[in-house]
Design a protein around this motif. Structure first.
Motif, PDB file in Angstrom:
ATOM      1  N   TRP A  90      -2.737  20.985 -18.887  1.00  0.00           N
ATOM      2  CA  TRP A  90      -2.197  21.768 -17.786  1.00  0.00           C
ATOM      3  C   TRP A  90      -2.395  21.046 -16.453  1.00  0.00           C
ATOM      4  O   TRP A  90      -3.408  20.348 -16.277  1.00  0.00           O
ATOM      5  N   PRO A  91      -1.468  21.214 -15.511  1.00  0.00           N
ATOM      6  CA  PRO A  91      -1.708  20.701 -14.162  1.00  0.00           C
ATOM      7  C   PRO A  91      -2.801  21.515 -13.477  1.00  0.00           C
ATOM      8  O   PRO A  91      -3.057  22.664 -13.848  1.00  0.00           O
ATOM      9  N   GLN A  92      -3.450  20.897 -12.518  1.00  0.00           N
ATOM     10  CA  GLN A  92      -4.488  21.601 -11.773  1.00  0.00           C
ATOM     11  C   GLN A  92      -3.884  22.790 -11.038  1.00  0.00           C
ATOM     12  O   GLN A  92      -2.917  22.664 -10.295  1.00  0.00           O
ATOM     13  N   ALA A 136      -2.484  16.062 -10.468  1.00  0.00           N
ATOM     14  CA  ALA A 136      -3.843  16.293 -10.968  1.00  0.00           C
ATOM     15  C   ALA A 136      -3.840  17.243 -12.159  1.00  0.00           C
ATOM     16  O   ALA A 136      -3.054  18.189 -12.228  1.00  0.00           O
ATOM     17  N   LEU A 137      -4.743  16.971 -13.108  1.00  0.00           N
ATOM     18  CA  LEU A 137      -4.827  17.770 -14.327  1.00  0.00           C
ATOM     19  C   LEU A 137      -5.938  18.803 -14.236  1.00  0.00           C
ATOM     20  O   LEU A 137      -6.969  18.580 -13.592  1.00  0.00           O
ATOM     21  N   GLY A 138      -5.740  19.917 -14.935  1.00  0.00           N
ATOM     22  CA  GLY A 138      -6.775  20.923 -15.054  1.00  0.00           C
ATOM     23  C   GLY A 138      -7.863  20.469 -16.004  1.00  0.00           C
ATOM     24  O   GLY A 138      -7.707  19.499 -16.756  1.00  0.00           O
ATOM     25  N   PRO A 139      -8.998  21.177 -16.031  1.00  0.00           N
ATOM     26  CA  PRO A 139     -10.152  20.741 -16.808  1.00  0.00           C
ATOM     27  C   PRO A 139     -10.128  21.132 -18.289  1.00  0.00           C
ATOM     28  O   PRO A 139     -11.041  20.772 -19.022  1.00  0.00           O
ATOM     29  N   ASN A 190       2.408  19.841 -25.298  1.00  0.00           N
ATOM     30  CA  ASN A 190       3.168  18.827 -24.557  1.00  0.00           C
ATOM     31  C   ASN A 190       2.681  17.408 -24.831  1.00  0.00           C
ATOM     32  O   ASN A 190       2.974  16.485 -24.083  1.00  0.00           O
ATOM     33  N   GLY A 191       1.936  17.231 -25.920  1.00  0.00           N
ATOM     34  CA  GLY A 191       1.475  15.895 -26.268  1.00  0.00           C
ATOM     35  C   GLY A 191       0.975  15.825 -27.696  1.00  0.00           C
ATOM     36  O   GLY A 191       0.786  16.844 -28.364  1.00  0.00           O
ATOM     37  N   GLY A 192       0.781  14.603 -28.197  1.00  0.00           N
ATOM     38  CA  GLY A 192       0.265  14.403 -29.545  1.00  0.00           C
ATOM     39  C   GLY A 192       1.348  14.450 -30.600  1.00  0.00           C
ATOM     40  O   GLY A 192       2.502  14.090 -30.359  1.00  0.00           O
ATOM     41  N   ASP A 193       0.972  14.927 -31.787  1.00  0.00           N
ATOM     42  CA  ASP A 193       1.895  14.979 -32.927  1.00  0.00           C
ATOM     43  C   ASP A 193       2.711  16.263 -32.852  1.00  0.00           C
ATOM     44  O   ASP A 193       2.303  17.309 -33.371  1.00  0.00           O
ATOM     45  N   ARG A 214      -9.770  32.893 -19.781  1.00  0.00           N
ATOM     46  CA  ARG A 214      -8.508  33.497 -19.322  1.00  0.00           C
ATOM     47  C   ARG A 214      -7.314  32.693 -19.814  1.00  0.00           C
ATOM     48  O   ARG A 214      -6.290  33.256 -20.228  1.00  0.00           O
ATOM     49  N   LEU A 215      -7.437  31.378 -19.817  1.00  0.00           N
ATOM     50  CA  LEU A 215      -6.357  30.519 -20.287  1.00  0.00           C
ATOM     51  C   LEU A 215      -6.081  30.756 -21.769  1.00  0.00           C
ATOM     52  O   LEU A 215      -4.918  30.836 -22.191  1.00  0.00           O
TER      53      LEU A 215
END
Length: 233
Positions: A62-64, A32-35, A104-107, A73-74
């Motif tokens: 981010w993972p949940q 599961a992914l975080g929001p 961790n993704g995209g260009d 905070r993030l």
């Protein structure tokens, strides 16, 4: 540049939609992914493009987990990560890696790319927090009522190196002509002067919204000071 702002709006909406689809598909599972997601914007020279450049976007999902649920905070943690990488790796550090990568993704491979801004995608909206809304979808399905994740809203915030602040309210149910974009600068290159109610966008909104802007600004300043000072470009 108005064209760059418009492209960032489009790219942010597209990434937010992709973020939503992935989070919905993985909801309740071990992966599961975080929001929230981080977005980094770069441009490279592209003489064949209308304005001579091409926009690139790298992102981090981010993972949940409790540590990835609170957006201010993030962002504060990402600022600390960037500062630590700058201190330990030095002038050659890039948020794209390979050492100390923030994405961790995209260009993620951009030789010669120039940093132009940072943003966030969030699945929290005025419809509710992501986890609450995602459960509502599943409760409706269990009760035989059809609801789709494609009806859900999302938001994006972005800061660019020319002083632009953007807030994008992605609403699939918005009326025609309502794009949900608030910007402290014009998105119309032909419009020179006008009254802009969002001139002080980063100071508007509730306490949580202003805190998001404060933390995003701190991260943006950290990246800008390093990446645009001839240390990496």
């Amino acid at each position: 540049m108005a064209d760059l702002r418009t492209q960032v709006v489009y790219r942010s909406k597209r990434l937010n939609t992709g973020h939503l689809i992935e989070a919905d598909q993985a909801f309740g599972q071990r992966n599961a992914l975080g929001p929230h997601a981080l977005m980094l914007f770069f441009v490279s020279d592209a003489p064949t493009e209308p304005y001579g450049y091409k926009l690139h976007t790298a992102y981090r999902l981010w993972p949940q987990a409790p540590d990835s649920d609170v957006l201010p905070r993030l962002l504060a943690e990402m600022t600390d990560v960037a500062a630590d990488n700058i201190a330990s790796i030095g002038r050659k550090w890039s948020p794209l890696g390979p050492e100390g990568s923030m994405v961790n993704g995209g260009d993620m491979t951009l030789p010669g790319g120039r940093y132009v801004g940072v943003g966030v995608s969030t699945l929290d909206s005025d419809q509710g927090r992501w986890y609450q809304v995602a459960r509502t979808l599943r409760d409706a399905a269990a009760a035989g009522r059809y609801m789709s994740a494609f009806n859900l809203k999302g938001q994006c915030y972005a800061l660019l190196t020319d002083g632009t602040a953007l807030h994008v309210d992605r609403d699939p149910q918005a009326r025609l002509g309502e794009d949900g974009v608030r910007c402290n600068k014009t998105l119309d290159s032909n419009r020179i002067t006008y009254h802009n109610p969002y001139e002080h966008l980063t100071e508007q909104g509730d306490d949580e919204t202003r805190d998001i802007w404060r933390q995003l600004t701190a991260l943006h300043h950290t990246l800008t000071a390093h990446l645009l000072a001839g240390r990496w470009a």
